[in-house]
Design a protein around this motif. Structure first.
Motif, mmCIF file in Angstrom:
data_model
loop_
_atom_site.group_PDB
_atom_site.id
_atom_site.type_symbol
_atom_site.label_atom_id
_atom_site.label_comp_id
_atom_site.label_asym_id
_atom_site.label_seq_id
_atom_site.Cartn_x
_atom_site.Cartn_y
_atom_site.Cartn_z
ATOM 1 N N UNK A 65 -3.292 4.701 -48.023
ATOM 2 C CA UNK A 65 -3.097 3.840 -46.858
ATOM 3 C C UNK A 65 -4.115 5.039 -46.284
ATOM 4 N N UNK A 66 -4.405 5.063 -44.854
ATOM 5 C CA UNK A 66 -5.627 5.270 -43.858
ATOM 6 C C UNK A 66 -5.825 4.996 -43.144
ATOM 7 N N UNK A 67 -6.069 6.107 -41.299
ATOM 8 C CA UNK A 67 -6.009 6.022 -39.954
ATOM 9 C C UNK A 67 -6.870 4.546 -40.203
ATOM 10 N N UNK A 68 -6.296 4.093 -38.995
ATOM 11 C CA UNK A 68 -7.856 2.557 -38.597
ATOM 12 C C UNK A 68 -8.748 3.403 -38.305
ATOM 13 N N UNK A 69 -9.007 4.498 -37.629
ATOM 14 C CA UNK A 69 -10.618 4.965 -36.935
ATOM 15 C C UNK A 69 -11.296 5.380 -38.582
ATOM 16 N N UNK A 70 -10.416 6.013 -39.522
ATOM 17 C CA UNK A 70 -10.895 6.055 -40.764
ATOM 18 C C UNK A 70 -11.568 4.758 -41.524
ATOM 19 N N UNK A 71 -10.648 4.079 -41.579
ATOM 20 C CA UNK A 71 -11.059 2.226 -41.679
ATOM 21 C C UNK A 71 -12.520 2.225 -41.340
ATOM 22 N N UNK A 72 -12.506 2.221 -39.985
ATOM 23 C CA UNK A 72 -14.084 1.198 -39.502
ATOM 24 C C UNK A 72 -14.874 2.697 -39.805
ATOM 25 N N UNK B 206 -6.449 -4.922 -38.101
ATOM 26 C CA UNK B 206 -7.103 -3.444 -37.831
ATOM 27 C C UNK B 206 -7.746 -3.763 -38.728
ATOM 28 N N UNK B 207 -7.634 -3.508 -40.407
ATOM 29 C CA UNK B 207 -8.636 -3.894 -41.430
ATOM 30 C C UNK B 207 -9.261 -5.056 -41.644
ATOM 31 N N UNK B 208 -8.065 -6.212 -41.538
ATOM 32 C CA UNK B 208 -8.535 -8.034 -41.754
ATOM 33 C C UNK B 208 -9.922 -7.862 -40.331
ATOM 34 N N UNK B 209 -9.280 -7.608 -38.885
ATOM 35 C CA UNK B 209 -9.709 -7.547 -38.028
ATOM 36 C C UNK B 209 -11.874 -7.053 -38.633
ATOM 37 N N UNK B 210 -11.462 -6.115 -38.755
ATOM 38 C CA UNK B 210 -12.575 -4.798 -38.858
ATOM 39 C C UNK B 210 -14.165 -5.378 -39.979
ATOM 40 N N UNK B 211 -13.110 -5.655 -40.428
ATOM 41 C CA UNK B 211 -14.278 -6.527 -41.591
ATOM 42 C C UNK B 211 -14.490 -7.852 -41.061
ATOM 43 N N UNK B 212 -13.821 -8.593 -40.933
ATOM 44 C CA UNK B 212 -14.397 -10.016 -40.134
ATOM 45 C C UNK B 212 -15.689 -9.343 -39.549
ATOM 46 N N UNK B 213 -15.466 -9.047 -38.242
ATOM 47 C CA UNK B 213 -16.216 -8.586 -37.493
ATOM 48 C C UNK B 213 -17.588 -7.688 -37.867
ATOM 49 N N UNK B 214 -17.757 -6.854 -38.314
ATOM 50 C CA UNK B 214 -18.674 -5.992 -39.111
ATOM 51 C C UNK B 214 -19.206 -7.187 -41.006
ATOM 52 N N UNK B 215 -18.849 -8.082 -41.078
ATOM 53 C CA UNK B 215 -19.295 -9.130 -41.706
ATOM 54 C C UNK B 215 -19.582 -9.628 -41.013
ATOM 55 N N UNK B 216 -19.836 -10.230 -40.172
ATOM 56 C CA UNK B 216 -20.294 -11.347 -39.244
ATOM 57 C C UNK B 216 -21.544 -11.030 -38.466
ATOM 58 N N UNK C 297 -3.093 4.808 -36.632
ATOM 59 C CA UNK C 297 -2.047 4.139 -37.123
ATOM 60 C C UNK C 297 -2.098 3.445 -38.630
ATOM 61 N N UNK C 298 -1.288 3.759 -39.776
ATOM 62 C CA UNK C 298 -1.975 4.240 -41.788
ATOM 63 C C UNK C 298 -1.914 2.325 -41.466
ATOM 64 N N UNK C 299 -3.019 1.812 -42.389
ATOM 65 C CA UNK C 299 -2.913 1.392 -43.163
ATOM 66 C C UNK C 299 -3.822 1.185 -44.263
ATOM 67 N N UNK C 300 -3.453 -0.272 -44.625
ATOM 68 C CA UNK C 300 -4.006 -0.187 -46.351
ATOM 69 C C UNK C 300 -5.796 0.814 -46.941
ATOM 70 N N UNK C 301 -5.655 1.337 -47.295
ATOM 71 C CA UNK C 301 -7.310 1.530 -47.389
ATOM 72 C C UNK C 301 -8.183 0.394 -48.414
ATOM 73 N N UNK C 302 -9.016 0.664 -47.791
ATOM 74 C CA UNK C 302 -10.624 -1.271 -47.698
ATOM 75 C C UNK C 302 -10.218 -0.446 -49.807
#
Length: 575
Positions: free
Chosen positions: A16-23, A157-167, A186-191
């Motif tokens: 798990x990782x913070x949303x900030x660090x995920x981005x 956050x993880x799904x939306x960050x990936x969707x937007x950056x891929x676009x 906020x804690x989210x699963x790491x990629x």
């Protein structure tokens, strides 16, 4: 791009990782090493994570518009960039720069620090809002100048960050993320996999049909010309285009928006095409070719001489992102790189004859200086300025040209080996290039940026000279001091007061904005003085160099003068 945990950020191996660090991890995968922006109380928590993140550097600009311009310049050399603003006042300041990135197909992610989720949900009238409880209005503004956007939550956050950056990566255009203050940590699963995954290959039958149409157009053709635009650069076609041009003796040209994507020393290169106001050699190569191959080259008034281009679909093969055309036949879903590769194969087998003059090193046409009663003018002229810039440019350097006299003068400057070019002819926001040069310097510190900018444009964003020195950027900045808005005077209002500007002491600016004692700042008024200044710039590669070049108010590149006349007619201005 890699997703190696050891080199892209903290907690990379954790589940798990913070949303900030995920981005931030995802941005590092895109080779982003600098984030531009201005702090505000809704993004400070995120900036804590930025400054603590290994491999990332925060670059604080003087305002958010300049941050967007800098990110745009950075992305043109790195492939992607990011800027960070605060809600409302900050993000709206950046919108113009993001819109320019959209118009010019530049992949930039704009991250907005939002008020906390509960505050927004309750519609509280907090600062930086319009005091009406509406929190979605600014996001809807960004939706008009981005290809994807999202309001991040701890859940999405993880799904939306990936969707937007891929676009952003897929379409090479800007995107927008709203990041509330309470979501940052906020804690989210790491990629679990890479951000960028290869696109599914196009239907082989579709590509085969497209190339069959191209083969019919090339059959019997005695002359072929490749005309490239800015999308070819954005989608990484420099190498494939080089292979295409090496496959057969074809001529090649660029729209002004695509300058730099083709090797100007290659056999067959004939220069920049600008419709009816082009040099006759370029017009003949483009307009008289039996087959014209357009690669990432959408038309606009500023690159076609006011829509004065002459080529018909029947003899044109056109490649654009996600689609291709062979004559009147349109093929949706064909990848540009795949199409370029297929065309290279067709040309290799075509037996195309070499056109007259093929193999001769291209040279821009010489233009005689205007004579006065005392012979050639003793003062510096546009022609002399651009000749000196062309001789100065180091191998691999980046020529950055501000919209107006600088941009159109730069069209006749031969780029050095492995050189790059940055301009903004489609959006044309004056002042863009000085912050953009900050971006190019940080994106490619091994390439020296050489900026040529008009005095009027410089006055919009001059404060970023201080940011350059703060972060160790060492470009050469040539200020064309021709006493006001020369490009506007050429279009309308030659003597009108609205085209006048304040008379600044330009050589005093670096010191005023905090430059150190090694900075070079000189004023030149003659060709000899300019030559001495550029020689000094060559001897000081690690210092910012500002050269104020004084030119006559009425002097302008011929290409600009001709285009200004067309703009005046287009805008229905009278004599």
């Amino acid at each position: 791009m890699s997703d190696t945990p050891s080199d892209i950020g903290p907690q990379a191996a954790a589940s798990r990782i913070t949303v900030a660090d995920y981005l931030l991890r995802r941005l590092r995968e895109l080779d982003v090493e600098h984030l531009f922006g201005v702090p505000g109380d809704y993004n400070l928590g995120f900036l804590d994570r930025v400054t603590a993140f290994p491999g990332l550097t925060w670059v604080g600009t003087c305002n958010e518009l300049d941050a967007a311009y800098a990110a745009d310049g950075y992305a043109r050399l790195r492939g992607a960039a990011a800027l960070v603003t605060t809600f409302g006042v900050g993000e709206l300041s950046a919108v113009n720069g993001v819109a320019g990135a959209y118009a010019e197909s530049v992949p930039v992610v704009a991250v907005t620090g939002m008020p906390a989720t509960e505050v927004a949900a309750a519609g509280r009238p907090v600062h930086h809002t319009l005091m009406d409880g509406e929190y979605g209005r600014f996001g809807r503004m960004f939706a008009e100048v981005t290809v994807a956007r999202a309001d991040l939550t701890a859940t999405n956050a993880p799904a939306e960050i990936d969707r937007v950056l891929r676009a952003m990566w897929r379409e090479r255009k800007p995107v927008h993320l709203n990041l509330p203050t309470d979501v940052v940590l906020a804690q989210v699963p790491a990629s679990s996999g890479p951000l960028i995954v290869p696109d599914a290959p196009a239907d082989p039958g579709l590509v085969r049909d497209f190339l069959a149409g191209c083969a019919r157009m090339l059959d019997g053709a005695r002359s072929v010309t490749v005309l490239a635009g800015h999308e070819a650069e954005r989608f990484g076609l420099r190498g494939p285009l080089g292979d295409l041009l090496a496959a057969a003796p074809v001529r090649s040209a660029v729209f002004s928006s695509g300058k730099g994507v083709l090797d100007e020393t290659a056999p067959g290169f004939v220069g920049a095409y600008t419709g009816e106001i082009s040099d006759k050699r370029v017009r003949a190569a483009v307009e008289d070719a039996d087959c014209l191959i357009l690669v990432g080259a959408p038309v606009s008034d500023s690159v076609t001489g006011g829509f004065s281009h002459h080529f018909t679909p029947e003899r044109t093969i056109e490649l654009r992102p996600g689609r291709a055309a062979a004559g009147r036949g349109v093929f949706e879903g064909v990848d540009m790189a795949e199409a370029v590769g297929g065309l290279a194969g067709l040309l290799r087998d075509s037996g195309l004859p070499a056109p007259e003059g093929y193999g001769e090193l291209f040279a821009y046409p010489e233009v005689e200086e205007e004579e006065t009663g005392e012979g050639l003018r003793a003062g510096l002229t546009q022609r002399q300025l651009w000749g000196a810039v062309g001789e100065f440019l180091p191998a691999g350097s980046v020529l950055v040209a501000e919209q107006g006299t600088a941009f159109y003068g730069a069209q006749e400057v031969p780029l050095p080996a492995d050189g790059r070019f940055v301009g903004q002819p489609l959006w044309g926001s004056i002042g863009y290039t000085l912050p953009a040069t900050l971006g190019t310097e940080l994106a490619a510190p091994d390439r020296r940026s050489v900026l040529v900018i008009g005095d009027g444009s410089l006055q919009l964003t001059a404060q970023e000279l201080g940011t350059m020195t703060r972060y160790g950027a060492a470009p050469v900045v040539i200020v064309v001091n021709n006493d006001g808005y020369t490009v506007e005077r050429a279009i309308h209002g030659a003597t009108a007061p609205y085209n006048d500007i304040a008379a600044w002491d330009y050589t005093a600016l670096p010191a005023a904005f905090g430059a150190g004692p090694g900075t070079v700042a000189v004023r030149v008024e003659t060709p000899a003085e300019l030559a001495d200044a550029l020689a000094l710039a060559a001897r000081t590669p690690d210092e910012l160099v500002l050269i104020e070049a004084v030119l006559p108010r009425e002097d302008a590149p011929q290409l600009l003068t001709a285009l200004a006349q067309r703009f005046a007619e287009q805008n229905a201005y009278g004599d």
